[in-house]
Design a protein around this motif. Structure first.
Motif, PDB file in Angstrom:
ATOM      1  N   LYS A  46       0.832  -1.198   0.000  1.00 13.80           N
ATOM      2  CA  LYS A  46       0.000   0.000   0.000  1.00 13.80           C
ATOM      3  C   LYS A  46       0.868   1.251   0.000  1.00 13.80           C
ATOM      4  N   PRO A  47       0.712   2.129  -0.992  1.00 10.16           N
ATOM      5  CA  PRO A  47       1.513   3.353  -1.022  1.00 10.16           C
ATOM      6  C   PRO A  47       0.997   4.383  -0.028  1.00 10.16           C
ATOM      7  N   THR A  48       1.828   5.346   0.305  1.00 11.82           N
ATOM      8  CA  THR A  48       1.410   6.415   1.218  1.00 11.82           C
ATOM      9  C   THR A  48       0.231   7.176   0.646  1.00 11.82           C
ATOM     10  N   ASN A  49       0.291   7.438  -0.626  1.00 11.81           N
ATOM     11  CA  ASN A  49      -0.806   8.094  -1.329  1.00 11.81           C
ATOM     12  C   ASN A  49      -1.442   7.079  -2.266  1.00 11.81           C
ATOM     13  N   ALA A  55      11.661  -9.274   8.631  1.00 15.73           N
ATOM     14  CA  ALA A  55      10.310  -9.511   9.133  1.00 15.73           C
ATOM     15  C   ALA A  55       9.274  -8.963   8.160  1.00 15.73           C
ATOM     16  N   LEU A  56       9.540  -7.782   7.592  1.00 16.10           N
ATOM     17  CA  LEU A  56       8.658  -7.200   6.583  1.00 16.10           C
ATOM     18  C   LEU A  56       9.336  -7.357   5.238  1.00 16.10           C
ATOM     19  N   CYS A  57       8.741  -8.183   4.384  1.00 15.40           N
ATOM     20  CA  CYS A  57       9.382  -8.550   3.118  1.00 15.40           C
ATOM     21  C   CYS A  57       9.056  -7.536   2.028  1.00 15.40           C
ATOM     22  N   ASP A  58       9.555  -6.315   2.198  1.00 19.67           N
ATOM     23  CA  ASP A  58       9.338  -5.291   1.176  1.00 19.67           C
ATOM     24  C   ASP A  58      10.139  -5.595  -0.083  1.00 19.67           C
ATOM     25  N   SER A  59      11.277  -6.239   0.078  1.00 22.93           N
ATOM     26  CA  SER A  59      12.101  -6.591  -1.071  1.00 22.93           C
ATOM     27  C   SER A  59      11.934  -8.079  -1.361  1.00 22.93           C
ATOM     28  N   HIS A  60      12.041  -8.435  -2.621  1.00 21.92           N
ATOM     29  CA  HIS A  60      11.840  -9.819  -3.037  1.00 21.92           C
ATOM     30  C   HIS A  60      13.185 -10.483  -3.307  1.00 21.92           C
ATOM     31  N   ALA A  61      13.195 -11.809  -3.181  1.00 25.16           N
ATOM     32  CA  ALA A  61      14.406 -12.567  -3.500  1.00 25.16           C
ATOM     33  C   ALA A  61      14.553 -12.735  -5.007  1.00 25.16           C
ATOM     34  N   LYS A  62      13.430 -12.936  -5.695  1.00 25.39           N
ATOM     35  CA  LYS A  62      13.457 -13.061  -7.154  1.00 25.39           C
ATOM     36  C   LYS A  62      12.185 -12.463  -7.729  1.00 25.39           C
ATOM     37  N   LEU A  63      12.328 -11.942  -8.937  1.00 27.45           N
ATOM     38  CA  LEU A  63      11.192 -11.359  -9.644  1.00 27.45           C
ATOM     39  C   LEU A  63      11.057 -12.059 -10.986  1.00 27.45           C
TER      40      LEU A  63
END
Length: 507
Positions: A270-273, A312-320
């Motif tokens: 979810k973005p800030t805006n 703990a928060l997976c904002d980044s992915h290991a693979k795309l």
């Protein structure tokens, strides 16, 4: 050559010959289908001996397999047979229960419908079945168990002389009062019609409790609620048997099965805006063997593989994983038809199968440069995208599934059709079947020129291009669509939902 061994190339498996097995809830000609009876979820358990379906009325229906028998006494006969024994898979209705009821969120003035979005089986224990079911907002953990019906037997009273509610103190000819006593006798006074058994008091015995019959009961063990602001589109069990995830449009939460009042947010897009929102989560699933890995898909056609060990928060992915579109092929509908509606891991976790509106794609988690195979399902609809957008059919969400051995994939289509593709090297299998008692009646002839299919080469399997017909040259019907199907975990058996009917096939 040069003293080396020549490795034989395995021939691709022959296309399967699918046969009708059985149908539950078959409609008669002209029968109107009630909205609440339409099936919205299908799931086999890990053994394949149980099948669960959910419908738009919030009900969960369970079926159990009945054709598995112990052939120990005939083992010698079976071993002497020259051909393998093909068992005809047969299921029977087991039980059903009301999982969800319609609700109303007064704070948001929002109706929450009872439709079952997903069902997932959990590990069995003590001869009880466990499953998770969810609607748009609430997940429930159910226990289904056979309970013995207890009955009191071996009474001292002759049934022919028992009166009222079983009180022997009354004579049959005396007037009754409300509780079964006599109007002109004091409580406990023995009637002349009552006699002790032979041997007087020594012959009296305690009544005994017998349990000769059983009944199935479904009990809601836990309710996981108030954790999603948006509609839940996925739930998935972890291989550790203790946790599961639930995903909505913008967040993925991690739950412990034993704790219903707390969850951990592990993915938040979810973005800030909210005006900056460009994509949403469409599906999520745990890796089948690695409890720290999961994958989720997006409305932009990408799949992200994340590792819970990283943070703990997976904002980044290991693979795309994302497919590359040709620059000159972009149109108004490009992003809409690229949205992935479902993803499934293969049994060994090496491959991920995804379904968007037009295609099935098979991804190797070790290759993030693109899909290793693409199977075109709705290419014949490309000229009709404008009409599909007008009637909202372009937003239909079709599910997909893989066979237990990973050699075939399947997905649904319009006109109650579903397609099965072979995904082994050199396979040209592309079978179209109809959810009816004659599944092969719309079958098209096999292509005369085979296409090579290498595990590490990107390939595409195509169908006819005519906009007015389906993949086999038949007129398509957008009002009848096969959205939900499931493949048996160990056998070539498929369960498909066509409106309120559950069709089963085997090969």
């Amino acid at each position: 050559m040069n003293g080396g061994e020549v490795k034989e190339v395995e021939a691709p498996a022959e296309p399967l010959e699918w046969r009708f097995s059985q149908v539950f809830g078959e409609r008669t000609a002209g029968e109107e289908v009630q909205e609440v009876d339409i099936i919205s979820a299908i799931e086999f358990d890990k053994t394949g001996d149980h099948l669960a379906t959910g419908d738009r009325g919030g009900r969960v229906v369970l079926f159990e397999r009945t054709d598995k028998r112990d052939h120990g006494g005939y083992r010698r006969d079976l071993e002497m047979m020259d051909h393998p024994v093909r068992t005809h898979p047969e299921f029977r209705y087991k039980t059903e229960f009301q999982s969800h009821e319609p609700e109303f969120d007064y704070l948001k003035s929002l109706e929450i419908e009872e439709k079952i979005n997903k069902i997932r089986w959990c590990q069995t224990a003590n001869n009880a079945l466990f499953l998770l079911s969810t609607n748009d907002k609430t997940i429930k953990f159910w226990k289904i168990q056979e309970k013995k019906v207890k009955k009191i037997c071996d009474m001292n009273i002759d049934p022919s002389k028992a009166t009222g509610n079983g009180n022997p103190a009354c004579s049959i000819v005396k007037p009754y009062v409300t509780n079964g006593g006599c109007a002109d006798r004091s409580y406990g006074y023995l009637s002349k019609d009552f006699s002790f058994p032979a041997g007087s008091f020594a012959a009296l015995h305690f009544p005994t409790v017998h349990s000769n019959e059983t009944s199935l009961s479904a009990r809601c063990r836990r309710i996981y609620a108030h954790a999603h602001d948006y509609h839940i589109n996925s739930i998935s069990n972890n291989s550790d048997g203790e946790t599961f995830i639930s995903a909505d449009d913008l967040r993925i939460n991690l739950w412990n099965l034993e704790i219903s009042n707390q969850s951990f947010n592990i993915v938040d897009v979810k973005p800030t805006n909210m005006e900056d929102l460009t994509e949403v989560i469409t599906s999520a699933e745990f890796h089948p063997t690695h409890c720290n890995m999961l994958a989720y898909s997006s409305s932009k056609g990408s799949i992200r593989l994340i590792d819970l060990r990283q943070s703990a928060l997976c904002d980044s992915h290991a693979k795309l994983f994302e497919g590359m579109e040709a620059p000159n092929s972009k149109s108004f509908f490009t992003e809409i038809i690229a949205s992935i509606s479902d993803i499934k891991f293969g049994k060994d976790g090496r491959y991920i199968l995804s379904r968007d509106y037009m295609n099935l794609k098979l991804w190797d988690i070790n290759m993030d440069s693109g899909p290793v195979a693409t199977f075109q399902v709705h290419e014949y609809l490309r000229p009709k995208l404008c009409d599909l957008y007008e009637n909202d059919s372009i937003f239909d969400k079709f599910e997909c599934c893989l066979s237990g051995d990973g050699t075939r994939v399947a997905t649904g289509s319009y006109s109650n059709l579903f397609r099965v593709f072979g995904c082994t090297a050199g396979s040209t299998e592309a079978t179209t079947l109809e959810a009816s008692k004659n599944p092969m009646r719309r079958q098209a002839p096999a292509p005369s020129r085979p296409r090579s299919l290498s595990t590490f080469a990107r390939v595409s399997r195509r169908g006819p291009e005519s906009p007015a017909v389906d993949a086999n040259g038949n007129a398509f019907d957008l009002s009848t669509k096969l959205l939900h199907l499931a493949w048996h975990p160990t056998e070539n058996s498929l369960a498909c939902a066509a409106a309120n009917s559950l069709y089963m096939y085997f090969a």
